[in-house]
Design a protein around this motif. Sequence first.
Motif, PDB file in Angstrom:
ATOM      1  N   VAL A  85      43.882  34.840  49.384  1.00 14.07           N
ATOM      2  CA  VAL A  85      45.134  34.225  48.973  1.00 14.07           C
ATOM      3  C   VAL A  85      45.592  34.932  47.699  1.00 14.07           C
ATOM      4  O   VAL A  85      44.789  35.562  47.014  1.00 14.07           O
ATOM      5  CB  VAL A  85      44.998  32.702  48.712  1.00 14.07           C
ATOM      6  N   VAL A  86      46.874  34.814  47.395  1.00  8.53           N
ATOM      7  CA  VAL A  86      47.416  35.378  46.162  1.00  8.53           C
ATOM      8  C   VAL A  86      47.475  34.272  45.122  1.00  8.53           C
ATOM      9  O   VAL A  86      48.005  33.189  45.383  1.00  8.53           O
ATOM     10  CB  VAL A  86      48.818  35.985  46.386  1.00  8.53           C
ATOM     11  N   ARG A  87      46.905  34.549  43.953  1.00  5.46           N
ATOM     12  CA  ARG A  87      46.919  33.597  42.838  1.00  5.46           C
ATOM     13  C   ARG A  87      47.757  34.196  41.719  1.00  5.46           C
ATOM     14  O   ARG A  87      47.609  35.372  41.387  1.00  5.46           O
ATOM     15  CB  ARG A  87      45.495  33.345  42.330  1.00  5.46           C
ATOM     16  N   ASP A  88      48.641  33.391  41.127  1.00  3.57           N
ATOM     17  CA  ASP A  88      49.449  33.890  40.023  1.00  3.57           C
ATOM     18  C   ASP A  88      49.363  33.034  38.770  1.00  3.57           C
ATOM     19  O   ASP A  88      50.060  33.288  37.785  1.00  3.57           O
ATOM     20  CB  ASP A  88      50.902  34.061  40.450  1.00  3.57           C
ATOM     21  N   GLU A  89      48.469  32.040  38.776  1.00  2.35           N
ATOM     22  CA  GLU A  89      48.306  31.199  37.583  1.00  2.35           C
ATOM     23  C   GLU A  89      47.777  32.066  36.437  1.00  2.35           C
ATOM     24  O   GLU A  89      46.852  32.850  36.620  1.00  2.35           O
ATOM     25  CB  GLU A  89      47.325  30.050  37.848  1.00  2.35           C
ATOM     26  N   PRO A  90      48.354  31.929  35.246  1.00  2.50           N
ATOM     27  CA  PRO A  90      47.948  32.780  34.115  1.00  2.50           C
ATOM     28  C   PRO A  90      46.448  32.769  33.845  1.00  2.50           C
ATOM     29  O   PRO A  90      45.869  33.824  33.551  1.00  2.50           O
ATOM     30  CB  PRO A  90      48.733  32.206  32.932  1.00  2.50           C
ATOM     31  N   GLU A  91      45.800  31.617  33.961  1.00  2.00           N
ATOM     32  CA  GLU A  91      44.357  31.576  33.694  1.00  2.00           C
ATOM     33  C   GLU A  91      43.560  32.317  34.767  1.00  2.00           C
ATOM     34  O   GLU A  91      42.546  32.947  34.463  1.00  2.00           O
ATOM     35  CB  GLU A  91      43.854  30.132  33.532  1.00  2.00           C
ATOM     36  N   GLN A  92      44.031  32.289  36.000  1.00  2.00           N
ATOM     37  CA  GLN A  92      43.354  33.022  37.075  1.00  2.00           C
ATOM     38  C   GLN A  92      43.545  34.527  36.907  1.00  2.00           C
ATOM     39  O   GLN A  92      42.610  35.306  37.125  1.00  2.00           O
ATOM     40  CB  GLN A  92      43.870  32.571  38.450  1.00  2.00           C
ATOM     41  N   VAL A  93      44.753  34.922  36.522  1.00  2.00           N
ATOM     42  CA  VAL A  93      45.030  36.342  36.291  1.00  2.00           C
ATOM     43  C   VAL A  93      44.196  36.846  35.112  1.00  2.00           C
ATOM     44  O   VAL A  93      43.560  37.905  35.193  1.00  2.00           O
ATOM     45  CB  VAL A  93      46.537  36.587  36.062  1.00  2.00           C
ATOM     46  N   ALA A  94      44.151  36.096  34.016  1.00  2.00           N
ATOM     47  CA  ALA A  94      43.378  36.501  32.836  1.00  2.00           C
ATOM     48  C   ALA A  94      41.892  36.621  33.165  1.00  2.00           C
ATOM     49  O   ALA A  94      41.221  37.563  32.729  1.00  2.00           O
ATOM     50  CB  ALA A  94      43.608  35.520  31.691  1.00  2.00           C
ATOM     51  N   ASP A  95      41.362  35.680  33.939  1.00  2.00           N
ATOM     52  CA  ASP A  95      39.958  35.733  34.333  1.00  2.00           C
ATOM     53  C   ASP A  95      39.685  36.986  35.166  1.00  2.00           C
ATOM     54  O   ASP A  95      38.699  37.695  34.935  1.00  2.00           O
ATOM     55  CB  ASP A  95      39.583  34.478  35.127  1.00  2.00           C
ATOM     56  N   ALA A  96      40.554  37.286  36.114  1.00  2.00           N
ATOM     57  CA  ALA A  96      40.379  38.472  36.955  1.00  2.00           C
ATOM     58  C   ALA A  96      40.483  39.752  36.128  1.00  2.00           C
ATOM     59  O   ALA A  96      39.754  40.723  36.377  1.00  2.00           O
ATOM     60  CB  ALA A  96      41.407  38.475  38.081  1.00  2.00           C
TER      61      ALA A  96
END
Length: 133
Positions: free
Chosen positions: A91-102
């Motif tokens: 799935v595509v995630r765009d939540e800022p915390e998910q992006v920062a973690d990745a």
Amino acid sequence: MAQDPRDLDDAMLAFWRERHISTLTTTRPDGSPHVVPVGVTFDPETGTARVITSRTSRKARNVAAAGAQGLRVAVCQVDRARWATLEGVAVVRDEPEQVADAERRYEARYRTPRENPDRVVIEIAVDRVLGRG
């Protein structure tokens, strides 16, 4: 040889910590495969692989087009006779915390990613691991 994504042997875990470029295979709307080189990280505790990319990339659009149920994908890395493929639903995630973690995970395995305000994460719930690490 198939392995449980949450119970990988030491050699396979080490292989996924080393710096290797992988390929990500998604399917286009017409069903044909789209294979591109990517950096990928793998968290064996949660069975999650992550690829950072731009939301406008073909790979992100292919996954997003599948909707909330996600798209079955594969990431593969090869180093001479060692190889590994992670399969699962993305799935595509765009939540800022998910992006920062990745991004942090990518930096630990590869390098600091370039700035990209359109960055998203292709998050893969790995359910099958094949290979020889």
